[in-house]
Design an enzyme around this catalytic site. Sequence first.
Site, PDB file in Angstrom:
ATOM      1  N   ILE A   1     -10.511   7.332  11.386  1.00 21.48           N
ATOM      2  CA  ILE A   1      -9.259   7.235  12.141  1.00 21.48           C
ATOM      3  C   ILE A   1      -9.622   6.882  13.583  1.00 21.48           C
ATOM      4  O   ILE A   1     -10.538   7.477  14.160  1.00 21.48           O
ATOM      5  CB  ILE A   1      -8.466   8.554  12.090  1.00 21.48           C
ATOM      6  CG1 ILE A   1      -8.213   8.968  10.637  1.00 21.48           C
ATOM      7  CG2 ILE A   1      -7.143   8.415  12.847  1.00 21.48           C
ATOM      8  CD1 ILE A   1      -7.382   7.996   9.834  1.00 21.48           C
TER       9      ILE A   1
ATOM     10  N   SER B   1     -13.210  11.513  17.773  1.00 16.25           N
ATOM     11  CA  SER B   1     -14.311  12.471  17.744  1.00 16.25           C
ATOM     12  C   SER B   1     -13.967  13.626  18.663  1.00 16.25           C
ATOM     13  O   SER B   1     -13.357  13.424  19.724  1.00 16.25           O
ATOM     14  CB  SER B   1     -15.612  11.808  18.212  1.00 16.25           C
ATOM     15  OG  SER B   1     -16.619  12.782  18.443  1.00 16.25           O
TER      16      SER B   1
ATOM     17  N   HIS C   1      -8.573  16.876  15.725  1.00 12.47           N
ATOM     18  CA  HIS C   1      -7.831  15.689  16.149  1.00 12.47           C
ATOM     19  C   HIS C   1      -7.212  15.025  14.920  1.00 12.47           C
ATOM     20  O   HIS C   1      -7.308  15.556  13.805  1.00 12.47           O
ATOM     21  CB  HIS C   1      -8.749  14.730  16.917  1.00 12.47           C
ATOM     22  CG  HIS C   1     -10.034  14.424  16.207  1.00 12.47           C
ATOM     23  ND1 HIS C   1     -10.077  13.762  15.002  1.00 12.47           N
ATOM     24  CD2 HIS C   1     -11.337  14.697  16.526  1.00 12.47           C
ATOM     25  CE1 HIS C   1     -11.340  13.621  14.613  1.00 12.47           C
ATOM     26  NE2 HIS C   1     -12.118  14.187  15.505  1.00 12.47           N
TER      27      HIS C   1
ATOM     28  N   HIS D   1      -9.299  14.732  11.687  1.00 13.33           N
ATOM     29  CA  HIS D   1      -9.344  15.935  10.849  1.00 13.33           C
ATOM     30  C   HIS D   1      -8.040  16.107  10.073  1.00 13.33           C
ATOM     31  O   HIS D   1      -8.050  16.459   8.894  1.00 13.33           O
ATOM     32  CB  HIS D   1      -9.559  17.181  11.716  1.00 13.33           C
ATOM     33  CG  HIS D   1     -10.865  17.215  12.438  1.00 13.33           C
ATOM     34  ND1 HIS D   1     -10.949  17.117  13.813  1.00 13.33           N
ATOM     35  CD2 HIS D   1     -12.136  17.348  11.989  1.00 13.33           C
ATOM     36  CE1 HIS D   1     -12.219  17.191  14.172  1.00 13.33           C
ATOM     37  NE2 HIS D   1     -12.963  17.328  13.092  1.00 13.33           N
TER      38      HIS D   1
END
Length: 281
Positions: free
Chosen positions: A176, A185, A34, A37
């Site tokens: 984030i 997550s 997401h 990352h």
Amino acid sequence: MEIFNTVASLKNFVAHARAEGKTIGLVPTMGALHRGHISLIHRAVAECDICVASVFVNPTQFNDKRDLECYPRTPEADAAVLAEAACHAVFMPSVEEVYPEPDTRVFDLGSVAEVMEGKHRPGHFNGVAQVVSKLFMMVEPDKAYFGEKDFQQIAVIRSMVNLLGLPVTIVACPIIREEDGLALSSRNVRLGTEERAIAPSIARILGQSRTLRPAHTPEAVTRWVTESLNALPHLQVEYFEIVDGNSLQKIDNWQDTDHAVGCITVYCGEVRLIDNIKYED
């Protein structure tokens, strides 16, 4: 972008980069990527000549077999996202490639691994140390990038790096969030409609708890956060602790540290969500 499935091919790529004097940044992930990352990838690309990502759902860090089975796996989508983010290489191994035989190593990670997640997920951090140490030995990165949503994990990995004397700098990157505050997550995709609607309350209550600090003790703030979240549908706090951000030991008074952090784990339905907040002035 190069995709590697074997340790040998990854090491060969890294060796060539090293021979050319290039710096290497590593972003270890478990996939289902997401924007959180991708922020790590962007940081690694900006700071290093070569960015290597790993996508591997590590079985040794799961103490709940069902959690391992339910963990989302989207390798094709992950590869596409990484390529778009200008990642240079991704390591996508099988379990057998990473663990050709059982890893029996037990790490002395100190007190940072014994509290909070360490207490509620026995063996979790030893499994994290097993896989991250393997990745560090394969890639030999100059820097490795981790998100602060997993605040305790960063402390544990730094402990492991010191224990093993590895020449890698651990870079902690900001959480984030979705527009409504929910920390990004991979597990969020498992939230039902009602659960997803209530989940941002975690960040909201944590944010509100900052205003209590001047007139309330850490214990009183802890109690307020826990009771406020438990009063909401679908939410059940597993733990909320206000700790020193370095030692991760609980504090009794705000004056005990200038780096107070509140770390929380909440079950939203059956999905386990973690978050944290810094109480620094």
